[in-house]
Structures are given as C-alpha cells and as structure tokens.
Design a protein around this motif. Sequence first.
Motif, PDB file in Angstrom:
ATOM      1  N   ALA A   8       0.837  -1.194   0.000  1.00 61.55           N
ATOM      2  CA  ALA A   8       0.000   0.000   0.000  1.00 61.55           C
ATOM      3  C   ALA A   8       0.875   1.248   0.000  1.00 61.55           C
ATOM      4  O   ALA A   8       2.019   1.215   0.426  1.00 61.55           O
ATOM      5  CB  ALA A   8      -0.901   0.000   1.220  1.00 61.55           C
ATOM      6  N   SER A  11      -1.733   6.339   1.566  1.00 65.20           N
ATOM      7  CA  SER A  11      -3.186   6.492   1.686  1.00 65.20           C
ATOM      8  C   SER A  11      -3.901   5.149   1.769  1.00 65.20           C
ATOM      9  O   SER A  11      -5.117   5.102   1.863  1.00 65.20           O
ATOM     10  CB  SER A  11      -3.728   7.300   0.501  1.00 65.20           C
ATOM     11  OG  SER A  11      -3.585   6.562  -0.699  1.00 65.20           O
ATOM     12  N   GLU A  13      -3.857   2.845  -0.623  1.00 66.43           N
ATOM     13  CA  GLU A  13      -4.153   2.331  -1.964  1.00 66.43           C
ATOM     14  C   GLU A  13      -3.062   1.348  -2.400  1.00 66.43           C
ATOM     15  O   GLU A  13      -1.893   1.520  -2.059  1.00 66.43           O
ATOM     16  CB  GLU A  13      -4.247   3.480  -2.964  1.00 66.43           C
ATOM     17  CG  GLU A  13      -5.438   4.375  -2.737  1.00 66.43           C
ATOM     18  CD  GLU A  13      -6.750   3.630  -2.903  1.00 66.43           C
ATOM     19  OE1 GLU A  13      -6.918   2.908  -3.909  1.00 66.43           O
ATOM     20  OE2 GLU A  13      -7.603   3.755  -2.003  1.00 66.43           O
ATOM     21  N   SER A  36      -1.390  -7.183  -0.999  1.00 66.60           N
ATOM     22  CA  SER A  36      -2.711  -6.582  -1.112  1.00 66.60           C
ATOM     23  C   SER A  36      -3.655  -7.492  -1.883  1.00 66.60           C
ATOM     24  O   SER A  36      -3.296  -7.987  -2.956  1.00 66.60           O
ATOM     25  CB  SER A  36      -2.620  -5.229  -1.819  1.00 66.60           C
ATOM     26  OG  SER A  36      -3.907  -4.730  -2.083  1.00 66.60           O
ATOM     27  N   ARG A  38      -6.027  -6.506  -3.489  1.00 69.04           N
ATOM     28  CA  ARG A  38      -6.435  -5.732  -4.666  1.00 69.04           C
ATOM     29  C   ARG A  38      -5.284  -5.568  -5.658  1.00 69.04           C
ATOM     30  O   ARG A  38      -5.295  -4.664  -6.474  1.00 69.04           O
ATOM     31  CB  ARG A  38      -6.952  -4.364  -4.236  1.00 69.04           C
ATOM     32  CG  ARG A  38      -8.122  -4.475  -3.289  1.00 69.04           C
ATOM     33  CD  ARG A  38      -8.713  -3.154  -2.923  1.00 69.04           C
ATOM     34  NE  ARG A  38      -7.711  -2.125  -2.673  1.00 69.04           N
ATOM     35  CZ  ARG A  38      -7.992  -0.888  -2.348  1.00 69.04           C
ATOM     36  NH1 ARG A  38      -9.231  -0.494  -2.237  1.00 69.04           N
ATOM     37  NH2 ARG A  38      -7.035  -0.016  -2.125  1.00 69.04           N
ATOM     38  N   THR A  42      -4.365  -2.605  -9.805  1.00 67.29           N
ATOM     39  CA  THR A  42      -3.474  -1.452  -9.952  1.00 67.29           C
ATOM     40  C   THR A  42      -2.298  -1.738 -10.871  1.00 67.29           C
ATOM     41  O   THR A  42      -1.821  -2.865 -10.937  1.00 67.29           O
ATOM     42  CB  THR A  42      -2.943  -0.963  -8.591  1.00 67.29           C
ATOM     43  OG1 THR A  42      -2.261   0.276  -8.777  1.00 67.29           O
ATOM     44  CG2 THR A  42      -1.995  -1.958  -7.947  1.00 67.29           C
TER      45      THR A  42
END
Length: 81
Positions: A8, A11, A13, A36, A38, A42
């Motif tokens: 990350a 922030s 993200e 992550s 996610r 990205t």
Amino acid sequence: MHEMWCGADTSGEPVWHVLTPDKTSTLCGVEKEEESPRRDTTDRHCFTCMKSFQDRELVAEDPLYAELAATQFLATADPRG
C-alpha cells in the motif's frame, strides 16, 4: 535480481514496490506484509522504489555514475551526522 510486491501507499491504496534482495522490506523502507488482495486492480508503482532501483542499476553498470552519486550524497550530507 529484485522482485515486485504489491503493498500500500501512504493512503492505503495498492501500489507495486520493489523488494530488497532479502525480500523482507522494500527499497523505500516499507516492511513486507501480506500482499494486497487488490493487487490486480493497480498498475501504479512506488516512485521511491523505482527511483532507488534505477539508481542501483545505473551504479552497477557505470562506475562514473557511482562516483557522481557518492559526490552528490557527500555534498548534501549533514556534517554533524
């Protein structure tokens, strides 16, 4: 050889970092944790990691670059330690 790790940014993200050779932290100093969930969402990369990686590669390839980098470091280093 360096590996990428999706962690990350400040922030929270997801962002791709470059791992140190021992794979315990990143070139920007983030400790490696679980990747992550996610990571597939990205394509962002940590600028600090990428800059550090680029500088390391240039130093390895060009001794003159290493000398210049050392000179710049010494010129900006605080003489008080």
